[in-house]
Write a protein that holds these residues in place. Structure first.
Motif, PDB file in Angstrom:
ATOM      1  N   ASP A  39      20.818  29.314  54.695  1.00 39.94           N
ATOM      2  CA  ASP A  39      20.638  28.291  55.714  1.00 39.94           C
ATOM      3  C   ASP A  39      21.446  27.077  55.273  1.00 39.94           C
ATOM      4  N   TYR A  40      22.158  26.484  56.204  1.00 42.99           N
ATOM      5  CA  TYR A  40      23.006  25.352  55.845  1.00 42.99           C
ATOM      6  C   TYR A  40      22.864  24.225  56.856  1.00 42.99           C
ATOM      7  N   TYR A  82      33.268  15.540  55.194  1.00 41.90           N
ATOM      8  CA  TYR A  82      32.222  16.537  55.421  1.00 41.90           C
ATOM      9  C   TYR A  82      31.319  16.670  54.203  1.00 41.90           C
ATOM     10  N   VAL A  83      30.087  17.090  54.474  1.00 41.92           N
ATOM     11  CA  VAL A  83      29.107  17.428  53.436  1.00 41.92           C
ATOM     12  C   VAL A  83      28.404  18.698  53.899  1.00 41.92           C
ATOM     13  N   LEU A  84      28.428  19.737  53.059  1.00 42.86           N
ATOM     14  CA  LEU A  84      27.744  20.989  53.339  1.00 42.86           C
ATOM     15  C   LEU A  84      26.537  21.067  52.412  1.00 42.86           C
ATOM     16  N   LYS A  85      25.347  21.270  53.012  1.00 48.10           N
ATOM     17  CA  LYS A  85      24.099  21.313  52.248  1.00 48.10           C
ATOM     18  C   LYS A  85      23.374  22.624  52.493  1.00 48.10           C
ATOM     19  N   SER A  86      22.613  23.039  51.490  1.00 49.76           N
ATOM     20  CA  SER A  86      21.700  24.161  51.624  1.00 49.76           C
ATOM     21  C   SER A  86      20.390  23.734  50.978  1.00 49.76           C
ATOM     22  N   ASP A  87      19.310  23.744  51.755  1.00 49.26           N
ATOM     23  CA  ASP A  87      18.008  23.277  51.263  1.00 49.26           C
ATOM     24  C   ASP A  87      18.108  21.896  50.632  1.00 49.26           C
TER      25      ASP A  87
END
Length: 166
Positions: free
Chosen positions: A130-131, A77-82
């Motif tokens: 926001d993700y 998994y990869v969690l990103k924000s902006d």
């Protein structure tokens, strides 16, 4: 005599090569039509605060079209924000998908304290970000081999408040 034998070997080799090409094409066409499990992200929730960071959990539903169970090799998994990566990881050997059914997987995502604190400074008063969460489920389908099913979701996720720390 040697040239006629050589010519025969070349002709036989050409016939065998043509048959192998046809077999490859046949199997490639059949494998392209092999049904694969389908996955969706149902939910991403804040779970708590631990010594390592902030814990979130993603619920992923995976439908298995086959009557036998299929082993899951790993979940990444990869969690990103902006477009900024805030967490990533891999879960090795998380189990199997049940045959002819839906398996719900719990994917724990840990965000380190340093990143969570920097996110808290960057957000407004609503305490959410926001993700985008990208998940790859690598499964082992017999005969076909390992395939990775990509799943992605976007939304807003709550950041912990001071009350969550104490």
């Amino acid at each position: 005599m040697a040239s006629s034998e050589q010519k025969l070997v070349e002709e036989n080799g050409s016939v065998i090569s043509g048959l192998l090409d046809k077999a490859k094409g046949f199997f490639a066409e059949k494998l392209a039509n092999v049904p694969t499990p389908e996955a969706t992200v149902d939910d991403v929730d804040f779970k708590g605060v631990s010594r390592q960071g902030v814990d979130y959990h993603a619920k992923v539903s995976v439908k298995n079209p086959y009557s036998q169970s299929i082993p899951i090799c790993q979940i990444s998994y990869v969690l990103k924000s902006d477009t900024r990566m805030i967490a990533s990881g891999t879960i090795p050997d998380p189990g199997s998908l049940v045959g002819k059914g839906t398996t719900v997987l719990d994917v724990p995502v840990k965000v380190a304290y340093g990143i969570a604190v920097s996110l808290m400074k960057d957000i407004s008063l609503d305490w959410d970000i926001d993700y985008q969460l990208d998940i790859g489920l690598t499964i082992d389908i017999p005969v076909v081999g390992d395939i990775t099913i990509p799943v992605s979701t976007q939304g807003e996720i709550k950041l912990p408040s001071l009350r969550d720390f104490f």
